[in-house]
Design a protein around this motif. Structure first.
Motif, PDB file in Angstrom:
ATOM      1  N   UNK A 194       3.870 -16.000   6.902  1.00 27.44           N
ATOM      2  CA  UNK A 194       3.702 -14.767   6.144  1.00 27.44           C
ATOM      3  C   UNK A 194       2.716 -13.808   6.825  1.00 27.44           C
ATOM      4  N   UNK A 195       3.089 -12.519   6.843  1.00 30.55           N
ATOM      5  CA  UNK A 195       2.201 -11.437   7.264  1.00 30.55           C
ATOM      6  C   UNK A 195       2.197 -10.381   6.160  1.00 30.55           C
ATOM      7  N   UNK A 196       1.017  -9.912   5.782  1.00 28.56           N
ATOM      8  CA  UNK A 196       0.891  -8.774   4.863  1.00 28.56           C
ATOM      9  C   UNK A 196       0.373  -7.590   5.676  1.00 28.56           C
ATOM     10  N   UNK A 197       1.151  -6.523   5.718  1.00 35.00           N
ATOM     11  CA  UNK A 197       0.776  -5.311   6.453  1.00 35.00           C
ATOM     12  C   UNK A 197       0.341  -4.259   5.443  1.00 35.00           C
ATOM     13  N   UNK A 198      -0.912  -3.819   5.542  1.00 36.84           N
ATOM     14  CA  UNK A 198      -1.464  -2.952   4.514  1.00 36.84           C
ATOM     15  C   UNK A 198      -2.399  -1.913   5.117  1.00 36.84           C
ATOM     16  N   UNK A 199      -3.054  -1.153   4.252  1.00 37.09           N
ATOM     17  CA  UNK A 199      -4.040  -0.156   4.656  1.00 37.09           C
ATOM     18  C   UNK A 199      -5.426  -0.618   4.216  1.00 37.09           C
ATOM     19  N   UNK A 210       0.847  -1.191   0.000  1.00 41.76           N
ATOM     20  CA  UNK A 210       0.000   0.000   0.000  1.00 41.76           C
ATOM     21  C   UNK A 210       0.880   1.238   0.000  1.00 41.76           C
ATOM     22  N   UNK A 211       0.540   2.197  -0.848  1.00 39.89           N
ATOM     23  CA  UNK A 211       1.413   3.352  -1.052  1.00 39.89           C
ATOM     24  C   UNK A 211       1.716   4.100   0.240  1.00 39.89           C
ATOM     25  N   UNK A 212       0.690   4.445   1.023  1.00 39.02           N
ATOM     26  CA  UNK A 212       0.935   5.226   2.238  1.00 39.02           C
ATOM     27  C   UNK A 212       1.649   4.402   3.297  1.00 39.02           C
ATOM     28  N   UNK A 213       1.345   3.084   3.377  1.00 38.75           N
ATOM     29  CA  UNK A 213       2.034   2.241   4.348  1.00 38.75           C
ATOM     30  C   UNK A 213       3.513   2.122   4.001  1.00 38.75           C
ATOM     31  N   UNK A 214       3.812   1.923   2.733  1.00 38.71           N
ATOM     32  CA  UNK A 214       5.207   1.821   2.303  1.00 38.71           C
ATOM     33  C   UNK A 214       5.939   3.139   2.550  1.00 38.71           C
ATOM     34  N   UNK A 215       5.281   4.241   2.222  1.00 37.81           N
ATOM     35  CA  UNK A 215       5.905   5.553   2.378  1.00 37.81           C
ATOM     36  C   UNK A 215       6.165   5.888   3.848  1.00 37.81           C
ATOM     37  N   UNK A 216       5.158   5.708   4.698  1.00 33.90           N
ATOM     38  CA  UNK A 216       5.305   6.099   6.108  1.00 33.90           C
ATOM     39  C   UNK A 216       6.274   5.209   6.859  1.00 33.90           C
ATOM     40  N   UNK A 217       6.283   3.913   6.558  1.00 36.76           N
ATOM     41  CA  UNK A 217       7.254   3.039   7.224  1.00 36.76           C
ATOM     42  C   UNK A 217       8.671   3.372   6.781  1.00 36.76           C
ATOM     43  N   UNK A 218       8.831   3.738   5.526  1.00 33.89           N
ATOM     44  CA  UNK A 218      10.162   4.140   5.051  1.00 33.89           C
ATOM     45  C   UNK A 218      10.628   5.399   5.775  1.00 33.89           C
ATOM     46  N   UNK A 219       9.760   6.403   5.844  1.00 33.57           N
ATOM     47  CA  UNK A 219      10.126   7.667   6.505  1.00 33.57           C
ATOM     48  C   UNK A 219      10.446   7.427   7.975  1.00 33.57           C
ATOM     49  N   UNK A 220       9.564   6.686   8.662  1.00 34.29           N
ATOM     50  CA  UNK A 220       9.775   6.444  10.094  1.00 34.29           C
ATOM     51  C   UNK A 220      11.049   5.663  10.343  1.00 34.29           C
ATOM     52  N   UNK A 221      11.360   4.726   9.461  1.00 34.33           N
ATOM     53  CA  UNK A 221      12.593   3.938   9.607  1.00 34.33           C
ATOM     54  C   UNK A 221      13.825   4.815   9.378  1.00 34.33           C
ATOM     55  N   UNK A 222      13.784   5.641   8.338  1.00 34.21           N
ATOM     56  CA  UNK A 222      14.924   6.508   8.029  1.00 34.21           C
ATOM     57  C   UNK A 222      15.186   7.513   9.156  1.00 34.21           C
ATOM     58  N   UNK A 223      14.120   7.951   9.820  1.00 35.52           N
ATOM     59  CA  UNK A 223      14.268   8.958  10.881  1.00 35.52           C
ATOM     60  C   UNK A 223      14.495   8.333  12.256  1.00 35.52           C
ATOM     61  N   UNK A 224      14.501   7.011  12.320  1.00 29.79           N
ATOM     62  CA  UNK A 224      14.807   6.334  13.575  1.00 29.79           C
ATOM     63  C   UNK A 224      13.613   6.089  14.485  1.00 29.79           C
TER      64      UNK A 224
END
Length: 549
Positions: free
Chosen positions: A287-292, A250-264
């Motif tokens: 398997x787990x699928x994490x989505x919106x 999911x676009x927002x899930x992928x984006x927000x997890x990336x940002x949160x990971x990069x910022x610690x």
């Protein structure tokens, strides 16, 4: 004198935006959006009305964001192109805002200034300390706004979480310190005021997830808000604990997890994350699928899975689907339809009605009372809630000893003033809601919504009439076409009766009215709507077309 004006957030959930004005200088707190209500057909987003700020943009010293939820930040891409001012927020908040601005091609065009909890900002006559709070998104803050008239505490969205997932506790000492120094007014979150007791800790969700993962025989699909980084962290940690790989989708899930990971703000256990292209290579019980899509949004990944329209993931018997979020008012029908579709495909669906799989990010009654007790304000203003929430919160404040005359039940546009004489309501400013439909901002109003509602309920009839340009006499037969109204093939008798009735009404019009095309159109519209209402108790939208020949 200090004036406090809500442009949104007092009388609705969302749309949060507060204006503080003193010595001809302005401070704005939050700039949020609201998702459309059921009657706003076709509308994508709702924004606060910025009209009050436009002529005063040179007086604005800055916008301070309390946290990164869209109901507090989502209006920025629409506001900043008109009013270019510095935007202050914590690291994660600005990280999410930066990503949103990039979607609107505003990256690098806005002045985003990072501020940390405990830091004090000097903005003209405003001296603002950011105070750490707990909420359903990391890095939230409340504000202590010191002005010449006194100190105003703005709680932001908060809860008292004794065991936060990230270990960052709410700074109750700072709120108490200002209480000791003297607080002019407390503006406090009212969202969860109807809930008695205390809001459970976010860690309670982790215990529920443990149980779900322990019992799930095959794949687990978790839908959550992408901004709830603490919830995402618990899903990741539980998956690692049970030896499962996680596909983030999911676009927002992928984006927000990336940002949160990069910022610690998000820890990703080693070798945990897999790509969607590895779906068929991972055993189903690993398997787990994490989505919106936990609100039943029709275009979300989960909704497409439920309709069997997703290209990669097909729901099947043995799957466990977890909706780890609140049923937001107004979305219940969409969520229930989603659950029904998932069950129809054989999935086990777990949601807040049957499991402790979600906890609120807002303070319940005892926490709200504790905040009032710590701050001990002279005046009290409930914010962030529908009207009933604001009323209930004032009742709570009065129980805590704040006099009735010092509690302000304000709505969007009300001016709350403080001077040497005290606090009082000092009139209103024009305010409202700006509707966003596609690329159109503010071009949809009540009339358009009313027409869309009529089209949705009763359909449309297009009436074409030919008129001789010289004699103004009708020429040929009246043509009626409809959509969403009746089956024309099966209702020829009704349509013919409507044509005859309209022809008679137009023939009886005085010559001066037949001479006016506008008058003819109005007569066609009124005559047909009255006819259909009397004949079949329906009132379709009538579109009159007058052709002069």
């Amino acid at each position: 004198m200090l004036q406090v004006i809500a442009l949104g957030g007092l009388g609705e959930i969302g749309l949060n935006m507060m204006v503080f004005e003193t010595q001809d200088q302005i401070l704005v707190v939050d700039a949020g959006l609201m998702f459309p209500e059921d009657y706003m057909l076709g509308v994508d987003l709702v924004l606060p009305d910025f009209s009050y700020l436009r002529p005063r943009k040179n007086q604005i010293r800055g916008i301070i964001l309390t946290h990164g939820h869209e109901d507090h930040t989502g209006a920025l891409p629409y506001l900043l192109p008109e009013i270019s001012v510095p935007v202050f927020g914590t690291r994660l908040t600005l990280g999410l805002v930066r990503e949103k601005l990039q979607e609107f091609n505003l990256h690098g065009k806005a002045e985003l200034i990072e501020a940390a909890p405990g830091q004090t900002l000097e903005l003209g006559p405003f001296r603002v300390e950011l105070i750490a709070t707990s909420h359903s998104i990391a890095d939230g803050v409340g504000l202590a706004i010191q002005t010449p008239a006194g100190t105003v505490i703005h709680t932001g969205d908060f809860k008292l979480d004794p065991t936060p997932v990230d270990g960052r506790r709410m700074d109750l000492n700072a709120f108490a310190r200002y209480g000791d120094q003297g607080v002019l007014a407390l503006l406090s979150d009212s969202t969860n005021v109807e809930q008695e007791g205390y809001t459970p800790s976010e860690r309670e969700v982790g215990r529920a997830l443990d149980e779900v993962f322990h019992n799930a025989p095959a794949r687990i699909i978790v839908a959550a808000f992408s901004s709830n980084i603490h919830r995402v962290q618990q899903v990741l940690d539980t998956a690692a604990q049970f030896g499962r790989k996680v596909i983030i989708h999911g676009r927002s899930m992928e984006s927000n997890t990336r940002i949160a990971s990069e910022l610690g703000y998000l820890r990703l256990p080693a070798n945990l994350i897999a790509g969607l292209d590895q779906l068929d290579q991972i055993p189903e019980d690993r398997l787990v699928v994490l989505t919106t899509g936990s609100q039943g949004e029709p275009l979300s990944a989960l909704a497409r899975m439920a309709r069997d329209e997703h290209k990669q993931v097909r729901i099947k018997r043995g799957d466990t689907v977890v909706l780890s979020s609140k049923f937001i008012p107004g979305h219940e029908k969409a969520i229930h339809n989603l659950i029904n579709e998932l069950c129809r495909r054989g999935a086990e669906v777990i949601h807040e009605k049957v499991s402790e799989i979600h906890v609120s990010g807002h303070a319940s009654q005892e926490e709200l009372k504790l905040m009032i007790g710590l701050v001990r304000p002279q005046y009290f203003v409930p914010i962030h809630g529908e009207y009933r929430h604001l009323v209930r919160h004032i009742r709570l404040a009065r129980q805590m000893g704040i006099p009735a005359e010092n509690c302000f039940l304000a709505e969007d546009g009300d001016i709350i003033s403080f001077d040497e004489e005290g606090g009082f309501l000092a009139g209103r400013i024009p305010t409202g809601r700006i509707l966003v439909d596609g690329k159109g901002v503010g071009d949809v109003g009540d009339r358009v919504l009313r027409e869309r509602r009529i089209l949705g309920e009763d359909g449309v009839v297009v009436a074409t009439v030919l008129v001789d340009q010289a004699s103004r006499a009708l020429q040929g037969e009246i043509c009626l076409e409809s959509r969403g109204f009746i089956f024309e093939e099966e209702s020829q008798t009704l349509l013919q009766a409507a044509k005859d009735h309209l022809a008679e009404a137009l023939a009886n019009l005085p010559p001066e009215r037949r001479a006016s095309v506008d008058a003819l159109r109005e007569e066609i519209r009124i005559t047909l709507r009255r006819f259909f209402k009397k004949a079949i108790f329906r009132r379709p939208e009538v579109v009159p077309v007058v052709v002069e020949i």
